[in-house]
Every structure is written in C-alpha cells, then in structure tokens.
Design a protein around this motif. Structure first.
Motif, short mmCIF file in Angstrom:
data_model
loop_
_atom_site.label_atom_id
_atom_site.label_comp_id
_atom_site.label_asym_id
_atom_site.label_seq_id
_atom_site.Cartn_x
_atom_site.Cartn_y
_atom_site.Cartn_z
N PHE A 15 -0.32 1.70 3.35
CA PHE A 15 -1.18 2.46 2.09
C PHE A 15 -1.34 1.76 1.25
O PHE A 15 -2.82 1.03 0.95
N ILE A 16 -0.83 0.89 0.62
CA ILE A 16 0.04 0.49 -0.66
C ILE A 16 -1.18 -0.95 -0.57
O ILE A 16 -1.89 -1.73 -0.98
N LEU A 17 -0.95 -1.38 1.11
CA LEU A 17 -1.52 -2.80 0.78
C LEU A 17 -2.68 -2.97 1.67
O LEU A 17 -3.69 -3.95 1.43
N ILE A 18 -3.44 -2.13 2.04
CA ILE A 18 -4.69 -1.70 2.16
C ILE A 18 -5.23 -1.31 1.09
O ILE A 18 -6.70 -2.21 0.42
N ASN A 19 -5.02 -0.23 0.45
CA ASN A 19 -5.95 -0.14 -1.31
C ASN A 19 -5.28 -1.76 -1.53
O ASN A 19 -6.73 -2.37 -2.70
N THR A 20 -4.89 -2.43 -1.85
CA THR A 20 -4.12 -4.16 -2.36
C THR A 20 -5.94 -4.18 -2.19
O THR A 20 -5.80 -5.57 -3.26
N PHE A 21 -5.86 -5.40 -0.31
CA PHE A 21 -6.27 -5.88 -0.15
C PHE A 21 -7.80 -5.02 -1.02
O PHE A 21 -9.34 -6.46 -1.04
N SER A 22 -8.30 -3.95 -1.16
CA SER A 22 -9.57 -4.07 -1.20
C SER A 22 -9.98 -4.29 -2.60
O SER A 22 -11.55 -4.30 -2.73
N ALA A 23 -9.27 -3.75 -3.42
CA ALA A 23 -9.20 -3.61 -4.77
C ALA A 23 -8.95 -5.24 -4.76
O ALA A 23 -10.19 -5.84 -5.71
N PHE A 24 -8.52 -6.12 -4.55
CA PHE A 24 -8.74 -7.75 -4.57
C PHE A 24 -9.85 -7.62 -3.97
O PHE A 24 -10.18 -9.37 -5.38
N SER A 25 -10.83 -7.05 -3.49
CA SER A 25 -11.59 -8.12 -2.81
C SER A 25 -12.72 -7.90 -3.28
O SER A 25 -14.33 -8.86 -3.86
N GLN A 26 -12.75 -6.38 -4.39
CA GLN A 26 -14.02 -6.43 -5.18
C GLN A 26 -13.18 -7.37 -7.01
O GLN A 26 -12.35 -7.15 -7.18
N LYS A 27 -14.37 -8.26 -7.54
CA LYS A 27 -14.33 -8.28 -8.79
C LYS A 27 -14.10 -7.45 -9.96
O LYS A 27 -15.07 -6.47 -9.81
N ARG A 28 -12.71 -7.04 -10.37
CA ARG A 28 -12.75 -6.41 -11.86
C ARG A 28 -12.43 -7.08 -12.59
O ARG A 28 -11.89 -8.11 -13.16
N GLU A 29 -12.59 -6.29 -14.12
CA GLU A 29 -11.58 -6.81 -15.28
C GLU A 29 -10.40 -6.95 -15.62
O GLU A 29 -9.72 -7.53 -15.75
N VAL A 30 -10.29 -5.59 -15.27
CA VAL A 30 -8.64 -5.26 -15.63
C VAL A 30 -7.74 -4.79 -14.03
O VAL A 30 -8.87 -3.66 -13.81
N TYR A 31 -7.16 -5.47 -13.58
CA TYR A 31 -6.48 -4.35 -12.21
C TYR A 31 -4.89 -3.71 -13.15
O TYR A 31 -4.48 -4.18 -13.59
N ARG A 32 -4.77 -2.41 -11.95
CA ARG A 32 -3.49 -1.64 -12.34
C ARG A 32 -2.68 -2.00 -11.53
O ARG A 32 -2.71 -2.15 -10.06
N LEU A 33 -1.39 -2.75 -12.20
CA LEU A 33 -0.48 -3.00 -10.95
C LEU A 33 0.49 -1.54 -10.40
O LEU A 33 -0.04 -0.58 -9.23
N LEU A 34 1.33 -0.55 -11.15
CA LEU A 34 1.88 0.00 -11.18
C LEU A 34 2.06 0.91 -11.67
O LEU A 34 2.15 0.19 -13.69
#
Length: 68
Positions: A15-34
């Motif tokens: 689940f974490i991997l799927i969410n990570t790759f979907s967020a990685f494919s989107q261009k964001r200004e800030v990414y939330r790690l943990l």
C-alpha cells in the motif's frame, strides 16, 4: 494473530509503495515523507518511502517464513 500479522505487514508495504509511486508521478511542491516530515525533492521522497515500504515487506516475508 501470528498467522495474519505477516499478511498485514505485506499489505501495508504494498500500500505504501502504490501511494508512493502515484504521488511521485504527480508534480507537487512539497512531499510528505513520514508523520510531519516533508521534503521538496521528489527523489528523496521516493528513496525514503521505498526504504520504509521495503522494511515492512521484508519483515512480512521473514515472519511468514518463520510461521511455516
């Protein structure tokens, strides 16, 4: 519970991997790690989240082998 716990760990890791790759494919200004940690670098985000997910997956496989 010992028989179900490895599958829960594997599910969380996937689940974490799927969410990570979907967020990685989107261009964001800030990414939330943990928790409340954030980064602006897309590749640092990917590295940290993949390491965190792989910890769950590896631990799930270890627990699965231990139960069998």
């Amino acid at each position: 519970m010992k028989k179900v716990l490895p599958f829960i760990y594997l599910f969380i890791g996937i689940f974490i991997l799927i969410n990570t790759f979907s967020a990685f494919s989107q261009k964001r200004e800030v990414y939330r790690l943990l928790f409340n940690f954030t980064t602006e670098n897309q590749y640092v985000f990917l590295l940290v989240r993949v390491l965190f997910a792989s910890w769950f997956i590896v631990d799930g496989f270890k627990k699965l082998r231990k139960n069998q």
